[in-house]
Design a protein around this motif. Structure first.
Motif: not given
Ligand SMILES: [Fe+2]
Ligand SMILES: O=C(CO)[C@@H](O)[C@H](O)[C@H](O)COP(=O)(O)O
Length: 189
Positions: A88, A90, A97, A99, A136
């Motif tokens: 997706h 955002h 973001e 990770y 991503h």
């Molecule tokens: Fe995300």
């Protein structure tokens, strides 16, 4: 001023479970139209395996607050293509973001709206910075569950639309025992 309470939770590093989190399950049937090989998809749909689970601790969608979630992405393939998350942008496209890889082996496929793709390999301990505006998707390229943590702005939201329609410009496939990125024939800008 009303203050929220701080929170500390222990992620189960073997299973990826966050105690008390909201659990979401995505089966193969939730990923209709996502994989390139439609025949292989229909065949595997008879078993309809769980592709991934998400354990999310989310706040109200307010500017400045943070959500976090683990994802447990199972190993598997549809034809030559490795199992992946939907992927997706955002909804607030400028939200970034982070990770963090916990267990297993995989990677992140990112792309700009124009279709410039990047692939970042991930294992336990890998930190990936997802810049604003990049779509991503994570991919499990190993043979055990690939588990990671994501931390993202509470007001980021998920925009699945364009990826659901066109996918990413690259596919992540197995070729002769190796992980390869190949052009997605269905991609159009
Ligand atoms: Fe995300
Ligand atoms: O990027 C985020 C949140 O912004 C992750 O927590 C994913 O939501 C999760 O890995 C499932 O992937 P999707 O199905 O949402 O693409």
């Amino acid at each position: 001023m009303e203050y929220k309470n701080p929170l500390g939770v222990d992620i189960d590093l073997e299973t990826g479970v966050i105690p008390g989190a909201k659990k979401l399950v995505r089966r193969l049937s939730d990923l209709k139209g996502y994989f390139a090989d439609e025949k292989a998809y229909e065949e595997l749909l008879k078993e309809n395996p769980v592709v991934y689970e998400v354990y999310a601790v989310e706040q109200e969608e307010k500017d400045g607050d943070l959500n976090f979630a683990t994802t447990v992405l199972y190993p598997g393939k549809v034809g030559r293509e490795f199992f992946f998350t939907k992927g997706h942008y955002h909804s607030k496209a400028d939200r970034a973001e982070i990770y963090y890889g916990i267990k297993g082996k995989g990677g992140m496929l990112l792309q700009t709206p124009e279709g410039r793709a990047e692939w970042i390999e991930m294992g336990p301990g890998t930190v990936v910075y997802v810049p604003p505006y990049w779509a991503h998707r994570t991919v499990n390229t190993g043979d055990e569950p690939f588990i990671f943590l994501a931390v993202y702005p509470a007001d980021a939201g998920h925009d699945y639309g364009s990826i659901a329609e066109k996918g990413f410009s690259k596919l992540v496939v197995e070729e002769g025992g190796e992980v390869k990125l190949v052009d997605n024939p269905r991609w159009k800008e």
